[in-house]
Design a protein around this motif. Structure first.
Motif, PDB file in Angstrom:
ATOM      1  N   ARG A  59       0.807  -1.214   0.000  1.00 29.69           N
ATOM      2  CA  ARG A  59       0.000   0.000   0.000  1.00 29.69           C
ATOM      3  C   ARG A  59       0.845   1.272   0.000  1.00 29.69           C
ATOM      4  O   ARG A  59       0.311   2.376  -0.126  1.00 29.69           O
ATOM      5  CB  ARG A  59      -0.924   0.018   1.223  1.00 29.69           C
ATOM      6  CG  ARG A  59      -1.998  -1.066   1.186  1.00 29.69           C
ATOM      7  CD  ARG A  59      -2.857  -0.979   2.434  1.00 29.69           C
ATOM      8  NE  ARG A  59      -3.929  -1.972   2.420  1.00 29.69           N
ATOM      9  CZ  ARG A  59      -4.817  -2.119   3.418  1.00 29.69           C
ATOM     10  NH1 ARG A  59      -4.748  -1.319   4.477  1.00 29.69           N
ATOM     11  NH2 ARG A  59      -5.759  -3.038   3.331  1.00 29.69           N
ATOM     12  N   SER A  60       2.173   1.134   0.190  1.00 28.55           N
ATOM     13  CA  SER A  60       3.036   2.315   0.286  1.00 28.55           C
ATOM     14  C   SER A  60       3.721   2.570  -1.053  1.00 28.55           C
ATOM     15  O   SER A  60       4.037   1.628  -1.795  1.00 28.55           O
ATOM     16  CB  SER A  60       4.103   2.114   1.373  1.00 28.55           C
ATOM     17  OG  SER A  60       3.480   1.904   2.623  1.00 28.55           O
ATOM     18  N   PRO A  61       3.969   3.837  -1.357  1.00 34.24           N
ATOM     19  CA  PRO A  61       4.706   4.154  -2.585  1.00 34.24           C
ATOM     20  C   PRO A  61       6.156   3.719  -2.465  1.00 34.24           C
ATOM     21  O   PRO A  61       6.785   3.873  -1.418  1.00 34.24           O
ATOM     22  CB  PRO A  61       4.594   5.685  -2.682  1.00 34.24           C
ATOM     23  CG  PRO A  61       4.352   6.134  -1.270  1.00 34.24           C
ATOM     24  CD  PRO A  61       3.555   5.051  -0.616  1.00 34.24           C
ATOM     25  N   ALA A  62       6.674   3.129  -3.515  1.00 30.10           N
ATOM     26  CA  ALA A  62       8.047   2.640  -3.501  1.00 30.10           C
ATOM     27  C   ALA A  62       9.037   3.809  -3.500  1.00 30.10           C
ATOM     28  O   ALA A  62       8.780   4.867  -4.086  1.00 30.10           O
ATOM     29  CB  ALA A  62       8.295   1.747  -4.719  1.00 30.10           C
ATOM     30  N   GLY A  63      10.143   3.616  -2.815  1.00 33.12           N
ATOM     31  CA  GLY A  63      11.209   4.603  -2.866  1.00 33.12           C
ATOM     32  C   GLY A  63      11.343   5.456  -1.636  1.00 33.12           C
ATOM     33  O   GLY A  63      12.423   5.987  -1.377  1.00 33.12           O
ATOM     34  N   ARG A  68      10.965   1.541   2.505  1.00 32.80           N
ATOM     35  CA  ARG A  68      12.208   0.802   2.736  1.00 32.80           C
ATOM     36  C   ARG A  68      12.193   0.131   4.109  1.00 32.80           C
ATOM     37  O   ARG A  68      12.655  -1.005   4.271  1.00 32.80           O
ATOM     38  CB  ARG A  68      13.391   1.777   2.636  1.00 32.80           C
ATOM     39  CG  ARG A  68      14.740   1.096   2.765  1.00 32.80           C
ATOM     40  CD  ARG A  68      15.864   2.082   2.489  1.00 32.80           C
ATOM     41  NE  ARG A  68      15.757   3.297   3.320  1.00 32.80           N
ATOM     42  CZ  ARG A  68      16.648   4.260   3.337  1.00 32.80           C
ATOM     43  NH1 ARG A  68      17.726   4.204   2.568  1.00 32.80           N
ATOM     44  NH2 ARG A  68      16.472   5.326   4.101  1.00 32.80           N
ATOM     45  N   TRP A  69      11.638   0.814   5.108  1.00 32.43           N
ATOM     46  CA  TRP A  69      11.520   0.238   6.454  1.00 32.43           C
ATOM     47  C   TRP A  69      10.621  -0.997   6.450  1.00 32.43           C
ATOM     48  O   TRP A  69      10.956  -2.037   7.023  1.00 32.43           O
ATOM     49  CB  TRP A  69      10.985   1.312   7.395  1.00 32.43           C
ATOM     50  CG  TRP A  69      10.587   0.806   8.755  1.00 32.43           C
ATOM     51  CD1 TRP A  69      11.407   0.381   9.739  1.00 32.43           C
ATOM     52  CD2 TRP A  69       9.247   0.682   9.251  1.00 32.43           C
ATOM     53  NE1 TRP A  69      10.689  -0.008  10.836  1.00 32.43           N
ATOM     54  CE2 TRP A  69       9.346   0.175  10.568  1.00 32.43           C
ATOM     55  CE3 TRP A  69       7.999   0.971   8.729  1.00 32.43           C
ATOM     56  CZ2 TRP A  69       8.231  -0.069  11.359  1.00 32.43           C
ATOM     57  CZ3 TRP A  69       6.876   0.737   9.517  1.00 32.43           C
ATOM     58  CH2 TRP A  69       6.991   0.212  10.805  1.00 32.43           C
ATOM     59  N   LYS A  70       9.473  -0.888   5.810  1.00 28.54           N
ATOM     60  CA  LYS A  70       8.524  -1.999   5.763  1.00 28.54           C
ATOM     61  C   LYS A  70       9.115  -3.178   4.989  1.00 28.54           C
ATOM     62  O   LYS A  70       8.988  -4.340   5.409  1.00 28.54           O
ATOM     63  CB  LYS A  70       7.218  -1.557   5.111  1.00 28.54           C
ATOM     64  CG  LYS A  70       6.482  -0.486   5.909  1.00 28.54           C
ATOM     65  CD  LYS A  70       5.354   0.125   5.110  1.00 28.54           C
ATOM     66  CE  LYS A  70       4.728   1.306   5.865  1.00 28.54           C
ATOM     67  NZ  LYS A  70       3.697   1.993   5.051  1.00 28.54           N
ATOM     68  N   LEU A  71       9.763  -2.894   3.882  1.00 32.52           N
ATOM     69  CA  LEU A  71      10.365  -3.971   3.101  1.00 32.52           C
ATOM     70  C   LEU A  71      11.509  -4.632   3.874  1.00 32.52           C
ATOM     71  O   LEU A  71      11.660  -5.874   3.841  1.00 32.52           O
ATOM     72  CB  LEU A  71      10.894  -3.410   1.773  1.00 32.52           C
ATOM     73  CG  LEU A  71      11.473  -4.451   0.794  1.00 32.52           C
ATOM     74  CD1 LEU A  71      10.407  -5.460   0.401  1.00 32.52           C
ATOM     75  CD2 LEU A  71      12.034  -3.751  -0.441  1.00 32.52           C
TER      76      LEU A  71
END
Length: 391
Positions: A59-63, A68-71
């Motif tokens: 649901r979050s925009p990449a970049g 980055r935290w969630k990934l």
């Protein structure tokens, strides 16, 4: 001047090392069991984290930093699931091998893996928060979950802190926050190690106390059995004593009455036994009594009861035996005694006995006292008629 207490401390540490060596296998078995139980639970908890962070990442925009935290946490928890599954599988595989090197090391390996994963989590968290609570929880949780010996645990926490010190600097670039986290990391590791030592010593103390208690219980049971044996057996001959023989005989007579069988009692009294004591001495008399007890026990059947009433008088209960069959057995025993003198030092002491016999059928329903009285009368007649005979 007071002398330093270093020798006392050295002796204490030596005693601890000796105690730790006694419980290390038990601790390994406990660690493997806990891994088998906690592994699936940790796998499920991390799987829930994976689902949550996967949904949030989608649901979050990449970049951006949040993505980055969630990934990053998604990847860390995925690795944790795989590692936990491997540790659980190894714990099941080694459940009977806790004494092996792999079994003993499994708790330390699992603890190190969990702490490294906690370092990965807090390092990723530094992108959005300076919090290192997961690392503190992991340090305390590992100490609670695994029994770790103090020295290996100390090296584990030293190594973990070095990894923490380096990893936290990759994602936290604020000097003040980085210094604070590194100092808090030292506190977390020291608290974890101190808790580990306390729990290990408690486990060691309880385990040794349980071992001592089990040993004392076994010794008590052994003494209790010996006491029961002494209360049931004659101390000199090993035969049933008077009270035990009477008790067993009464039970046998009741059984015989229910089943309709015949029971016979033999009384035997050694002839001129006083002469043996007067001529050879009381130790020789004791040897004669033991000799008679052995011959009587080996002559009768395994289902027959042999007892010593006291002095030189013995008694035999013959279940399912008629009067005639009892007479034949008594005659056989009489001949064996007559033909087998009791060995004593370099000599042999002649032994004969007089026998009194009484029998009862189930229909007559005579009790032990009646049967014993009749056998005693028959024994008296055997003595009157010249001894060394069956009446």
């Amino acid at each position: 001047m007071h002398r330093p207490h270093f020798p006392d401390l050295r002796l204490l540490l030596q005693r601890w090392r000796a105690e730790h060596a006694l419980v290390v296998d038990e601790a390994s078995a406990s660690n493997l069991q806990r891994l088998r139980w906690l592994g699936p639970l940790l796998a499920v908890l991390n799987a829930l984290h994976i689902v949550v962070f996967l949904v949030l990442a989608l649901r979050s925009p990449a970049g951006d930093v949040a993505y980055r935290w969630k990934l990053g946490l998604l990847l860390v928890h995925t690795g944790m699931v795989l590692g936990v599954v491997c540790c659980t599988w190894a714990a099941y595989h080694l459940r009977h091998g806790h004494r092996s090197l792999a079994g003993r090391s499994m708790g330390l390996v699992a603890a190190g893996f969990i702490l490294v994963c906690a370092i990965a989590v807090v390092s990723v968290d530094q992108w959005i928060t300076p919090n290192i609570t997961p690392f503190l929880i992991a340090c305390l949780g590992v100490s609670l979950a695994m029994y770790l010996r103090p020295v290996p645990a100390a090296w584990l926490y030293v190594g973990v802190y070095l990894v923490f010190y380096q990893a936290i600097g990759w994602t936290q670039h604020a000097p003040e926050l980085l210094l604070s986290n590194r100092l808090n990391g030292i506190t977390a590791c020291v608290m974890g190690w101190a808790l580990s030592v306390l729990l290990w010593r408690k486990f060691t103390t309880i385990s040794l106390q349980q071992t001592q208690l089990a040993k004392a219980h076994a010794e008590l049971q052994s003494k209790q059995k010996e006491l029961e044996r002494l209360t049931r057996q004659d101390g000199l001959t090993g035969l049933f004593n008077r009270n035990t023989f009477v008790e067993l005989s009464r039970s046998e007579l009741k059984r015989a009455q229910r089943q309709g069988s015949t029971t016979t009692i033999l009384l035997l009294d050694l002839d001129h036994f006083k002469r043996v004591n007067d001529t050879w001495g009381h130790p020789a008399g004791d040897a004669v009594l033991r000799h008679v007890a052995t011959l009587a026990s080996t002559t009768v059947r395994s289902t027959d009861l042999v007892g010593r009433l006291g002095g030189e008088e013995f008694i035999v209960l013959l279940p399912n035996t008629s009067a005639e069959a009892g007479r034949k057995l008594a005659e056989k025993l009489r001949l064996r005694l007559e033909g087998a003198p009791a060995p004593w030092e370099k000599a042999a002491i002649a032994v004969t006995a007089s026998f009194g016999l009484a029998s009862t059928t189930a229909e007559e329903k005579r009790d032990f006292e009646t049967l014993y009285t009749e056998a005693d009368k028959a024994l008296y007649l055997a003595k009157q008629r010249g001894r060394n005979r069956v009446v």
